[in-house]
Motif scaffolding. Sequence first.
Motif, PDB file in Angstrom:
ATOM      1  N   ASN A   8      -2.474   7.353  -7.142  1.00 23.51           N
ATOM      2  CA  ASN A   8      -2.798   6.464  -6.033  1.00 23.51           C
ATOM      3  C   ASN A   8      -4.300   6.519  -5.790  1.00 23.51           C
ATOM      4  O   ASN A   8      -4.839   7.558  -5.421  1.00 23.51           O
ATOM      5  N   ASN A   9      -4.975   5.388  -5.979  1.00 24.17           N
ATOM      6  CA  ASN A   9      -6.423   5.309  -5.805  1.00 24.17           C
ATOM      7  C   ASN A   9      -6.853   4.757  -4.463  1.00 24.17           C
ATOM      8  O   ASN A   9      -8.044   4.564  -4.234  1.00 24.17           O
ATOM      9  N   SER A  10      -5.921   4.468  -3.572  1.00 27.77           N
ATOM     10  CA  SER A  10      -6.311   3.844  -2.312  1.00 27.77           C
ATOM     11  C   SER A  10      -7.079   4.830  -1.439  1.00 27.77           C
ATOM     12  O   SER A  10      -6.798   6.022  -1.417  1.00 27.77           O
ATOM     13  N   ILE A  11      -8.062   4.307  -0.734  1.00 23.02           N
ATOM     14  CA  ILE A  11      -8.875   5.103   0.180  1.00 23.02           C
ATOM     15  C   ILE A  11      -8.248   4.981   1.569  1.00 23.02           C
ATOM     16  O   ILE A  11      -8.052   3.869   2.076  1.00 23.02           O
ATOM     17  N   LYS A  12      -7.936   6.111   2.167  1.00 19.33           N
ATOM     18  CA  LYS A  12      -7.306   6.126   3.493  1.00 19.33           C
ATOM     19  C   LYS A  12      -8.132   5.299   4.476  1.00 19.33           C
ATOM     20  O   LYS A  12      -9.349   5.386   4.507  1.00 19.33           O
ATOM     21  N   ASP A  13      -7.472   4.507   5.257  1.00 20.70           N
ATOM     22  CA  ASP A  13      -8.069   3.668   6.306  1.00 20.70           C
ATOM     23  C   ASP A  13      -8.904   2.500   5.776  1.00 20.70           C
ATOM     24  O   ASP A  13      -9.586   1.844   6.553  1.00 20.70           O
ATOM     25  N   GLU A  14      -8.893   2.246   4.472  1.00 18.40           N
ATOM     26  CA  GLU A  14      -9.585   1.073   3.918  1.00 18.40           C
ATOM     27  C   GLU A  14      -8.540   0.137   3.314  1.00 18.40           C
ATOM     28  O   GLU A  14      -8.460  -0.041   2.116  1.00 18.40           O
ATOM     29  N   TYR A  15      -7.721  -0.426   4.176  1.00 20.67           N
ATOM     30  CA  TYR A  15      -6.671  -1.336   3.740  1.00 20.67           C
ATOM     31  C   TYR A  15      -6.836  -2.640   4.500  1.00 20.67           C
ATOM     32  O   TYR A  15      -6.989  -2.640   5.715  1.00 20.67           O
ATOM     33  N   TYR A  16      -6.833  -3.730   3.780  1.00 18.87           N
ATOM     34  CA  TYR A  16      -7.027  -5.047   4.377  1.00 18.87           C
ATOM     35  C   TYR A  16      -5.790  -5.888   4.152  1.00 18.87           C
ATOM     36  O   TYR A  16      -5.222  -5.883   3.062  1.00 18.87           O
ATOM     37  N   LYS A  17      -5.358  -6.589   5.188  1.00 15.12           N
ATOM     38  CA  LYS A  17      -4.195  -7.470   5.065  1.00 15.12           C
ATOM     39  C   LYS A  17      -4.603  -8.887   5.454  1.00 15.12           C
ATOM     40  O   LYS A  17      -5.436  -9.076   6.334  1.00 15.12           O
TER      41      LYS A  17
END
Length: 156
Positions: A8-17
């Motif tokens: 999982n490469n996602s950066i915590k709190d950097e999610y855009y919807k």
Amino acid sequence: MKNIYTHNNSIKDEYYKQTNNERDPFIACFPTSLINLAKGVLNLTLPTSKEKTGGFKQPEDGFDWYMHNSPEVKEWVDNYCKTLWVRDYLKKGGDIRELWEVEVYCFNKWMGYECVRVNYNMSKLAIIEEIQRGRGVVTTGKFDGFSHAVCIVGFK
């Protein structure tokens, strides 16, 4: 028992919807997916100047604004639209944000350097390898009968 591999490469709190976008939230999945890749995986510094964002606060809205308002992008799109199928697509109500070549060209112009590219022949293995290298992949497909763009950031 089978081994289960996860990454999982996602950066915590950097999610855009896309649903909270100010500009066309129901069809802004492609710009939002590129922002998720750039900020939510690669942690790139995104443009914030009004010339590049139109004053929008959310990066996906700023990028979408730039795509539709940059004179340089408009000139490039006008040349690209000389292709018959693109002209017909846009005449039928399609939007430039739904075209891979336009998204990639515009995103690189918006960022000021080449940071994304199109690969129409990516295999599942190539996607896995990109993720293992710490990157992500923006792709499109049919999900529950609807066309949609997503950013793949990991696997299990």
